[in-house]
Design a protein around this motif. Structure first.
Motif, mmCIF file in Angstrom:
data_model
loop_
_atom_site.group_PDB
_atom_site.id
_atom_site.type_symbol
_atom_site.label_atom_id
_atom_site.label_comp_id
_atom_site.label_asym_id
_atom_site.label_seq_id
_atom_site.Cartn_x
_atom_site.Cartn_y
_atom_site.Cartn_z
ATOM 1 N N GLU A 1 4.388 7.388 -5.967
ATOM 2 C CA GLU A 1 5.713 7.971 -5.778
ATOM 3 C C GLU A 1 6.527 7.256 -4.704
ATOM 4 O O GLU A 1 7.742 7.437 -4.619
ATOM 5 N N ALA A 2 5.872 6.425 -3.891
ATOM 6 C CA ALA A 2 6.583 5.646 -2.880
ATOM 7 C C ALA A 2 7.239 4.402 -3.457
ATOM 8 O O ALA A 2 8.040 3.753 -2.783
ATOM 9 N N GLY A 3 6.876 4.042 -4.688
ATOM 10 C CA GLY A 3 7.485 2.872 -5.325
ATOM 11 C C GLY A 3 6.806 1.563 -4.997
ATOM 12 O O GLY A 3 7.455 0.511 -4.971
ATOM 13 N N THR A 4 5.494 1.593 -4.793
ATOM 14 C CA THR A 4 4.790 0.352 -4.466
ATOM 15 C C THR A 4 4.886 -0.678 -5.586
ATOM 16 O O THR A 4 5.049 -1.869 -5.333
ATOM 17 N N ALA B 1 -1.099 -1.299 8.840
ATOM 18 C CA ALA B 1 -0.261 -2.254 8.106
ATOM 19 C C ALA B 1 0.475 -3.207 9.038
ATOM 20 O O ALA B 1 0.828 -2.857 10.170
ATOM 21 N N ASP B 2 0.736 -4.402 8.540
ATOM 22 C CA ASP B 2 1.566 -5.359 9.279
ATOM 23 C C ASP B 2 3.022 -4.903 9.329
ATOM 24 O O ASP B 2 3.717 -5.140 10.318
ATOM 25 N N VAL B 3 3.471 -4.281 8.252
ATOM 26 C CA VAL B 3 4.838 -3.758 8.183
ATOM 27 C C VAL B 3 4.779 -2.332 7.661
ATOM 28 O O VAL B 3 4.108 -2.058 6.658
ATOM 29 N N LEU B 4 5.483 -1.441 8.343
ATOM 30 C CA LEU B 4 5.569 -0.044 7.937
ATOM 31 C C LEU B 4 6.987 0.245 7.470
ATOM 32 O O LEU B 4 7.951 -0.056 8.181
ATOM 33 N N VAL B 5 7.099 0.815 6.266
ATOM 34 C CA VAL B 5 8.410 1.083 5.680
ATOM 35 C C VAL B 5 8.490 2.547 5.282
ATOM 36 O O VAL B 5 7.676 3.015 4.480
ATOM 37 N N ASP C 1 0.824 -1.199 0.000
ATOM 38 C CA ASP C 1 0.000 0.000 0.000
ATOM 39 C C ASP C 1 0.862 1.253 0.000
ATOM 40 O O ASP C 1 1.894 1.311 0.674
ATOM 41 N N GLY C 2 0.428 2.257 -0.747
ATOM 42 C CA GLY C 2 1.128 3.527 -0.745
ATOM 43 C C GLY C 2 0.909 4.266 -2.048
ATOM 44 O O GLY C 2 0.352 3.730 -3.010
ATOM 45 N N LEU D 1 4.051 1.698 2.480
ATOM 46 C CA LEU D 1 5.247 2.480 2.194
ATOM 47 C C LEU D 1 4.942 3.930 2.525
ATOM 48 O O LEU D 1 4.110 4.564 1.867
ATOM 49 N N LEU D 2 5.608 4.423 3.548
ATOM 50 C CA LEU D 2 5.309 5.739 4.088
ATOM 51 C C LEU D 2 6.226 6.802 3.497
ATOM 52 O O LEU D 2 7.452 6.714 3.584
ATOM 53 N N LEU D 3 5.601 7.789 2.883
ATOM 54 C CA LEU D 3 6.284 9.009 2.464
ATOM 55 C C LEU D 3 5.788 10.137 3.357
ATOM 56 O O LEU D 3 4.620 10.529 3.246
#
Length: 210
Positions: free
Chosen positions: A36-39, A190-194, A32-33, A155-157
């Motif tokens: 521009e975050a590169g999902t 989210a299960d994983v935050l990046v 998810d994102g 994917l966090l921006l």
């Protein structure tokens, strides 16, 4: 919270490991994102390692699960509320991808539902996934809508980075992304935050309790 820098390769390895640990028979994975975050790039990078692990993989892009132009552009081509509320066909995604991979599903997935440029169905054949198959879905606004994913990564921006990276042609979408952050809080869902605000240098955000 602890921010743990990783290489792109290690990020892929860790996500594949998490998918492998899923208790789901045919895991449904969301990356998810915002674009521009590169999902899309990250979702693509997961495919080969998952196949090496012995899994069938189907890639699904939310860009191929939009609603027809007559519906998604009903309030104009640059309406952020429309983008947030009705641009993507989440019911179609559930029906054609997520439900077929549930425990009672037949395993037959439709990789794309609608060609936005041609504004018609691409008329693709369904793909049957084996008992260890995986669907990897990428796109924005995927969390908080009750979609039955088995593993999710966001994917966090941060806002400043998002403002810098968003091209002029897509800046009208920014209010929709802010609304998503405020109303859904994908970083908590989210299960994983990046964090991906440093190109080529992702960082996994771990909770202190594990």
């Amino acid at each position: 919270m602890r921010v743990r820098p990783v290489t792109p390769e290690l990020l892929v390895s860790e996500l594949v490991e998490r998918v492998e640990k899923s208790q789901a028979r045919r895991p449904r994975v969301a990356i998810d994102g915002v674009p521009e975050a590169g999902t899309g790039e990250l979702a693509d990078a997961l495919v080969e390692p998952l196949r090496v692990a012995g899994r069938d993989v189907v890639r699904v892009r939310m860009a191929d699960y939009v609603r027809p132009a007559s519906l998604r552009l009903e309030r104009g081509r640059e309406d952020p509320d429309s983008y947030y509320e009705s641009w993507f066909d989440l019911d179609g995604l559930r029906r054609e991808v997520l439900n077929p991979l549930s425990d009672g599903g037949n395993g037959e997935v439709l990789p794309a539902l609608w060609d936005a440029e041609a504004d018609r169905s691409p008329r693709l054949d369904r793909v049957r996934l084996s008992e260890r198959g995986v669907a990897v879905v990428d796109g924005p606004l995927l969390l908080g809508a009750g979609l039955p994913f088995d593993f999710t990564a966001h994917l966090l921006l941060p806002q400043a980075a998002l403002e810098r990276r968003t091209p002029d042609a897509r800046r009208w979408m920014l209010p929709a992304y802010r609304r998503y952050t405020d109303e859904v809080g994908p970083e908590r869902q989210a299960d994983v935050l990046v964090r991906v605000d440093r190109p080529g240098r992702p960082a996994i955000v771990d909770s202190l309790d594990g």
